[in-house]
Design an enzyme around this catalytic site. Structure first.
Site, PDB file in Angstrom:
ATOM      1  N   ARG A  46      -9.708 -12.762  -9.034  1.00  0.00           N
ATOM      2  CA  ARG A  46      -8.917 -11.825  -8.215  1.00  0.00           C
ATOM      3  C   ARG A  46      -9.842 -10.788  -7.591  1.00  0.00           C
ATOM      4  O   ARG A  46      -9.712 -10.427  -6.425  1.00  0.00           O
ATOM      5  CB  ARG A  46      -7.818 -11.167  -9.069  1.00  0.00           C
ATOM      6  CG  ARG A  46      -6.737 -12.144  -9.525  1.00  0.00           C
ATOM      7  CD  ARG A  46      -5.529 -11.423 -10.119  1.00  0.00           C
ATOM      8  NE  ARG A  46      -5.816 -10.673 -11.334  1.00  0.00           N
ATOM      9  CZ  ARG A  46      -5.782 -11.168 -12.573  1.00  0.00           C
ATOM     10  NH1 ARG A  46      -5.449 -12.436 -12.771  1.00  0.00           N
ATOM     11  NH2 ARG A  46      -6.061 -10.408 -13.624  1.00  0.00           N
ATOM     12  N   LYS A 136       2.917   2.328  -1.275  1.00  0.00           N
ATOM     13  CA  LYS A 136       4.012   1.401  -0.943  1.00  0.00           C
ATOM     14  C   LYS A 136       4.942   1.170  -2.133  1.00  0.00           C
ATOM     15  O   LYS A 136       4.491   1.129  -3.278  1.00  0.00           O
ATOM     16  CB  LYS A 136       3.402   0.069  -0.516  1.00  0.00           C
ATOM     17  CG  LYS A 136       4.428  -0.947  -0.062  1.00  0.00           C
ATOM     18  CD  LYS A 136       3.830  -2.335   0.076  1.00  0.00           C
ATOM     19  CE  LYS A 136       4.220  -3.198  -1.100  1.00  0.00           C
ATOM     20  NZ  LYS A 136       3.869  -4.619  -0.929  1.00  0.00           N
ATOM     21  N   GLU A 177       9.633   0.159   1.766  1.00  0.00           N
ATOM     22  CA  GLU A 177       9.829  -1.267   2.034  1.00  0.00           C
ATOM     23  C   GLU A 177      11.138  -1.809   1.452  1.00  0.00           C
ATOM     24  O   GLU A 177      11.174  -2.277   0.306  1.00  0.00           O
ATOM     25  CB  GLU A 177       8.642  -2.076   1.474  1.00  0.00           C
ATOM     26  CG  GLU A 177       8.757  -3.564   1.777  1.00  0.00           C
ATOM     27  CD  GLU A 177       7.588  -4.401   1.259  1.00  0.00           C
ATOM     28  OE1 GLU A 177       6.753  -3.872   0.505  1.00  0.00           O
ATOM     29  OE2 GLU A 177       7.506  -5.578   1.618  1.00  0.00           O
ATOM     30  N   LYS A 219       8.814  -0.168   6.294  1.00  0.00           N
ATOM     31  CA  LYS A 219       8.309  -1.555   6.238  1.00  0.00           C
ATOM     32  C   LYS A 219       9.493  -2.492   5.979  1.00  0.00           C
ATOM     33  O   LYS A 219       9.786  -2.849   4.832  1.00  0.00           O
ATOM     34  CB  LYS A 219       7.247  -1.676   5.144  1.00  0.00           C
ATOM     35  CG  LYS A 219       6.735  -3.096   4.957  1.00  0.00           C
ATOM     36  CD  LYS A 219       5.459  -3.144   4.130  1.00  0.00           C
ATOM     37  CE  LYS A 219       5.063  -4.575   3.827  1.00  0.00           C
ATOM     38  NZ  LYS A 219       3.715  -4.685   3.292  1.00  0.00           N
TER      39      LYS A 219
HETATM   40  P1  13P Z   1       4.357 -10.614   3.068  1.00  0.00           P
HETATM   41  O1  13P Z   1       3.877 -10.230   4.427  1.00  0.00           O
HETATM   42  O2  13P Z   1       3.646 -11.784   2.477  1.00  0.00           O
HETATM   43  O3  13P Z   1       5.863 -10.735   3.009  1.00  0.00           O
HETATM   44  O4  13P Z   1       4.008  -9.426   2.084  1.00  0.00           O
HETATM   45  C1  13P Z   1       4.243  -8.128   2.504  1.00  0.00           C
HETATM   46  C2  13P Z   1       4.325  -7.270   1.335  1.00  0.00           C
HETATM   47  O5  13P Z   1       3.586  -6.325   1.232  1.00  0.00           O
HETATM   48  C3  13P Z   1       5.328  -7.585   0.303  1.00  0.00           C
HETATM   49  O6  13P Z   1       5.516  -6.461  -0.514  1.00  0.00           O
END
Ligand code: 13P
Length: 349
Positions: A46, A136, A177, A219
Site C-alpha cells: 500500500r 473528507k 461527500e 463532493k
Molecule cells: P470514486 O471516484 O472511486 O467513487 O471514489 C471517490 C471517493 O473518494 C469515495 O469516497
C-alpha cells in the site's frame, strides 16, 4: 473561524481547472483492489502504491490536492521523506479522510451511517499539525424499495454537518461527500428525486451547524440511472439532470462541486463532467470539478501490478487520466485523449 483562510484554501483546490486525487481507500478496500490483480495485500504494498501515485512527474499540472488515508499520512517515501512532507513540497494541497467508515444503521437493514465524530476535534488538530488543509467525510445512501429512509438521510446529514463544523473550527476545508449509490436498477428520475432530497437535507443541517458555505466543497455523485437499469442515458440527459438537481439544492455561496466517480469507467466519468461544463460552465454559480479515485487511478493500478519495472508506465497512465479530467473541467475533453494525448506524453518526456 477564519473564513477567509478557508475560502483561500477552497480557491486553491479549484484553481487552474485542476481537481482532486482521492487516494484514501481504507486498507480493506485497497486490499480488495490489490487482491483482484494479484498484488500482495501488505502495508508495504500500500505504501509503495501510494508513493507511486504522489511521485508521478508533473502531477500538479492537473491535480491541486490529494486525499490520503490515515495509514498513508504517517508513512514515508522510500527515500525516507515523510509522505505528507513530500506532497506539500510538490505544491499539492494535503487532504485527509477523517470518517472511520460506514456502519450498519440500527433498525434499518441495508442502510449505513458513517461514524467518526468521537475524538474528531483532536484528530483534526493532529492532521493539521501534519500539514493537512482539507478533510473528507463520506456518507452513503442506497436506493431501493423504500430506501433511503428518512432515518438514514437525517442521521448522515447531521453527522456530515457536525464533521464540517469541526473541520472549519480547525481551519480545514470540509469536503462534504453524500454519495447516492449507483447500484440498483432505478431510473435516472428516481436518482434525481433521492439526490435532491439528500442534498437539501445535508444543506439544512450544514446551515443549522453554522458551516460557512464559502469555505467548503461539496463532493456529490452524478445523477445517474442505476448501474443495472435497462436504460442507460445519453450524456446530455445525465448532464441536464445532474446540473438541474444541484441548482435546486446547492447554495450559490459554495465555491466548488467536486464529483466522485462512483464506479463509472474513467472515460464515462470524464465525458459526463465534460458535457456539464460544455453546456453550463459559463452560467453556474459554482465550479464543477472532480475528486475521483477509481476514475483516475484504475489504469495506473492495472499497469503497476506491484512491479517496480512498471512504475513509469503506471505514472504515465495516472497523469493521462488526470489531464483528461482537467480537460473535462474546461469542456475540452475528447475520448481520443485517452489513447494519444500528445500533451500527456510531452509533459512526461
Ligand atoms: P470514486 O471516484 O472511486 O467513487 O471514489 C471517490 C471517493 O473518494 C469515495 O469516497
Amino acid at each position: 473561524m477564519n473564513t477567509q483562510g478557508l475560502s483561500d484554501t477552497a480557491a486553491l483546490l479549484l484553481a487552474d481547472d485542476k481537481g482532486l486525487l482521492a487516494m484514501d481507500e481504507s486498507n480493506a478496500t485497497c486490499n480488495k483492489m490489490f487482491a483482484k490483480l494479484g498484488i500482495p495485500q501488505t502495508i508495504e504494498s500500500r505504501r509503495a502504491y501510494r508513493e507511486l501515485l504522489v511521485t508521478t512527474p508533473c502531477l500538479g499540472d492537473a491535480i491541486s490536492g490529494v486525499i490520503l488515508y490515515d495509514e498513508t499520512i504517517r508513512q514515508t517515501n522510500s527515500d525516507g521523506t515523510p509522505m505528507a512532507e513530500a506532497i506539500i513540497a510538490r505544491g499539492l494541497v494535503l487532504g485527509i479522510k477523517v470518517d472511520t467508515g460506514a456502519m450498519n444503521l440500527a433498525g434499518h437493514p441495508g442502510e449505513k451511517v458513517t461514524e467518526g465524530l468521537d475524538g474528531l476535534r483532536s484528530r483534526l488538530a493532529d492532521y493539521a499539525d501534519m500539514g493537512a488543509r482539507f478533510a473528507k467525510w463520506r456518507a452513503v445512501f442506497a436506493i431501493g424499495a423504500g430506501l433511503p429512509s428518512s432515518a438514514c438521510i437525517e442521521a448522515n446529514a447531521h453527522a456530515l454537518a457536525r464533521y464540517a463544523a469541526l473541520c472549519q473550527e480547525a481551519g480545514m476545508v470540509p469536503v462534504v461527500e453524500p454519495e447516492v449509490l449507483m447500484q440498483g436498477n432505478h431510473s435516472i428520475e428516481r436518482s434525481f428525486e433521492i439526490t435532491d432530497h439528500v442534498l437539501r437535507t445535508v444543506f439544512d443541517h450544514l446551515h443549522a451547524q453554522g458551516v460557512s458555505f464559502e469555505g467548503m466543497i461539496l463532493k456529490p455523485s452524478m445523477v445517474l440511472p442505476g448501474s443495472s437499469a435497462l436504460s442507460q442515458e445519453p450524456l446530455e440527459k445525465v448532464a441536464d439532470a445532474t446540473v438541474r438537481c444541484l441548482l435546486r439544492s446547492v447554495p450559490a455561496a459554495v465555491p466548488g462541486i467536486a464529483f466522485l466517480s462512483g464506479g463509472q469507467t474513467g472515460e464515462l466519468a470524464s465525458s459526463r463532467l465534460n458535457e456539464m461544463n460544455v453546456r453550463f460552465r459559463s452560467r453556474l454559480p459554482w465550479q464543477l470539478t472532480f475528486s475521483f479515485a477509481r476514475a483516475i487511478q484504475n489504469p495506473a493500478l492495472a499497469i503497476w501490478q506491484g512491479q517496480d519495472s512498471h512504475i513509469k508506465a503506471a505514472q504515465q497512465a495516472l497523469y493521462r487520466r488526470a489531464i483528461c479530467n482537467q480537460a473535462a473541467r474546461r469542456g475540452e475533453y475528447d475520448a481520443n485523449m485517452e489513447r494519444n494525448s500528445a500533451e500527456a506524453q510531452l509533459s512526461l518526456a
